[in-house]
Design an enzyme around this catalytic site. Structure first.
Site, PDB file in Angstrom:
ATOM      1  N   TYR A 132      37.579  44.606  46.488  1.00 14.42           N
ATOM      2  CA  TYR A 132      38.529  44.660  45.374  1.00 14.42           C
ATOM      3  C   TYR A 132      38.273  45.967  44.630  1.00 14.42           C
ATOM      4  O   TYR A 132      37.256  46.122  43.975  1.00 14.42           O
ATOM      5  CB  TYR A 132      38.313  43.436  44.488  1.00 14.42           C
ATOM      6  CG  TYR A 132      39.200  43.271  43.274  1.00 14.42           C
ATOM      7  CD1 TYR A 132      40.173  44.206  42.925  1.00 14.42           C
ATOM      8  CD2 TYR A 132      39.060  42.150  42.464  1.00 14.42           C
ATOM      9  CE1 TYR A 132      40.969  44.036  41.810  1.00 14.42           C
ATOM     10  CE2 TYR A 132      39.849  41.967  41.335  1.00 14.42           C
ATOM     11  CZ  TYR A 132      40.793  42.899  41.008  1.00 14.42           C
ATOM     12  OH  TYR A 132      41.577  42.735  39.890  1.00 14.42           O
ATOM     13  N   LYS A 160      41.747  44.438  48.381  1.00 11.21           N
ATOM     14  CA  LYS A 160      42.793  44.443  47.365  1.00 11.21           C
ATOM     15  C   LYS A 160      42.735  45.787  46.671  1.00 11.21           C
ATOM     16  O   LYS A 160      41.731  46.144  46.065  1.00 11.21           O
ATOM     17  CB  LYS A 160      42.593  43.329  46.340  1.00 11.21           C
ATOM     18  CG  LYS A 160      43.717  43.338  45.293  1.00 11.21           C
ATOM     19  CD  LYS A 160      43.372  42.602  44.020  1.00 11.21           C
ATOM     20  CE  LYS A 160      44.534  42.787  43.033  1.00 11.21           C
ATOM     21  NZ  LYS A 160      44.209  42.350  41.668  1.00 11.21           N
TER      22      LYS A 160
END
Length: 293
Positions: A132, A160
């Site tokens: 992330y 992400k």
């Protein structure tokens, strides 16, 4: 495989700043009804203001409410690998579909340090791990070459990207083309359709809290091959993003826009921005403009 949308779900609070689990369950049901998957304890979920025990209970609550109807990702990232490991083991026990691990914050990391951090976490659990990246908030950035190295780990399933730069997203998508099974989820709300068209597995969006049906509509249009409708919905989503985010810090604006639709979500924990009558009036104008009030 159909592309998927996840909403980075807000965490709802009572006036005394304790978590309102019933209101959070209601927000889960709202997203499930729209057709969106759930990410909990992310940036839009006030994760940095939650205790360890609250994150565990919140995740248990979300998983219970979802009851297998959609997928659930939870963010486990903390500054130290040690505490991140404690969280991922709890989330592994609970049984989420995947665990996102935000880059360490406050602690400045080398790329080698990031490789060690993510590899150690991924070694500790069976649940798939997603990197992330949100450098504006953590001051640590996963370089595309680092992502490529980590993509070779058997339990790191993707990334992400919440950096906001199309160039970085393109670089991560290039890694996905080179490494089978490595998925990219786009974070920037204005790039949802572009990312889908260029190989992303889906998106994880905070703005979907305030506009769940339009987000779901972008994905529905793309997956069904109706690109005209997908583009129409993306145009609405982008315009709403532009109008709303011009007023202040994006997660705070999303939470406030949702609060003005449903006061049960509460405000964020302090020292987040306090409600502002003038700003609320501006947000209400925007919500009326898009048929959300």
């Amino acid at each position: 495989m159909p592309k998927q949308a996840f909403v980075a779900l807000v965490t709802c609070f009572h006036e005394d700043e304790t978590i309102n689990y019933d209101a959070t369950r209601a927000q889960v049901r709202r997203q499930v009804a729209a057709g969106n998957n759930i990410m909990c304890a992310g940036t839009n979920g006030d994760f940095s203001a939650l205790t360890f025990e609250e994150k565990v209970k919140l995740t248990e609550t979300v998983v219970d409410e979802v009851a297998g109807r959609v997928k659930v990702i939870v963010n486990a990232g903390m500054p130290a690998t040690f505490e991140t490991l404690k969280l991922v083991r709890e989330f592994d026990r609970i049984g989420v579909d995947a665990i996102a691990v935000i880059t360490p914050f406050f602690i400045a990391c080398t790329q080698d340090g990031l490789i060690r951090h993510f590899s150690t976490v991924a070694d500790a659990v069976k649940t798939p791990i997603y990197l992330y990246d949100i450098p504006a908030r953590t001051q640590n950035h996963i370089e595309p070459e680092t992502a490529k190295i980590l993509a070779g780990h058997g339990n790191i399933a993707g990334i992400k990207d919440s950096g906001g730069a199309q160039k970085t997203l393109e670089a991560y998508l290039a890694v996905a083309k080179e490494v089978p099974g490595f998925e990219v989820y786009s974070g920037p709300d204005h790039l949802v359709l572009w990312a889908l068209q260029n190989g992303a597995a889906g998106c994880i969006s905070g703005l979907g809290n305030a506009m769940p049906d339009v987000l779901a509509g972008i994905l529905k249009g793309f997956n069904s091959g109706d690109l005209v409708d997908a583009e129409r919905q993306q145009d609405i989503y982008t315009a709403f993003r532009t109008d709303l985010y011009a007023l202040g810090f994006a997660p705070a604006m999303v939470k406030r826009a949702l609060y003005l639709q449903d006061a049960s979500v509460g405000a964020s924990r302090q020292p987040a921005l306090l409600p502002n009558d003038e700003q609320d009036a501006q947000i209400k104008v925007i919500l009326h403009r898009y048929g959300l009030l």
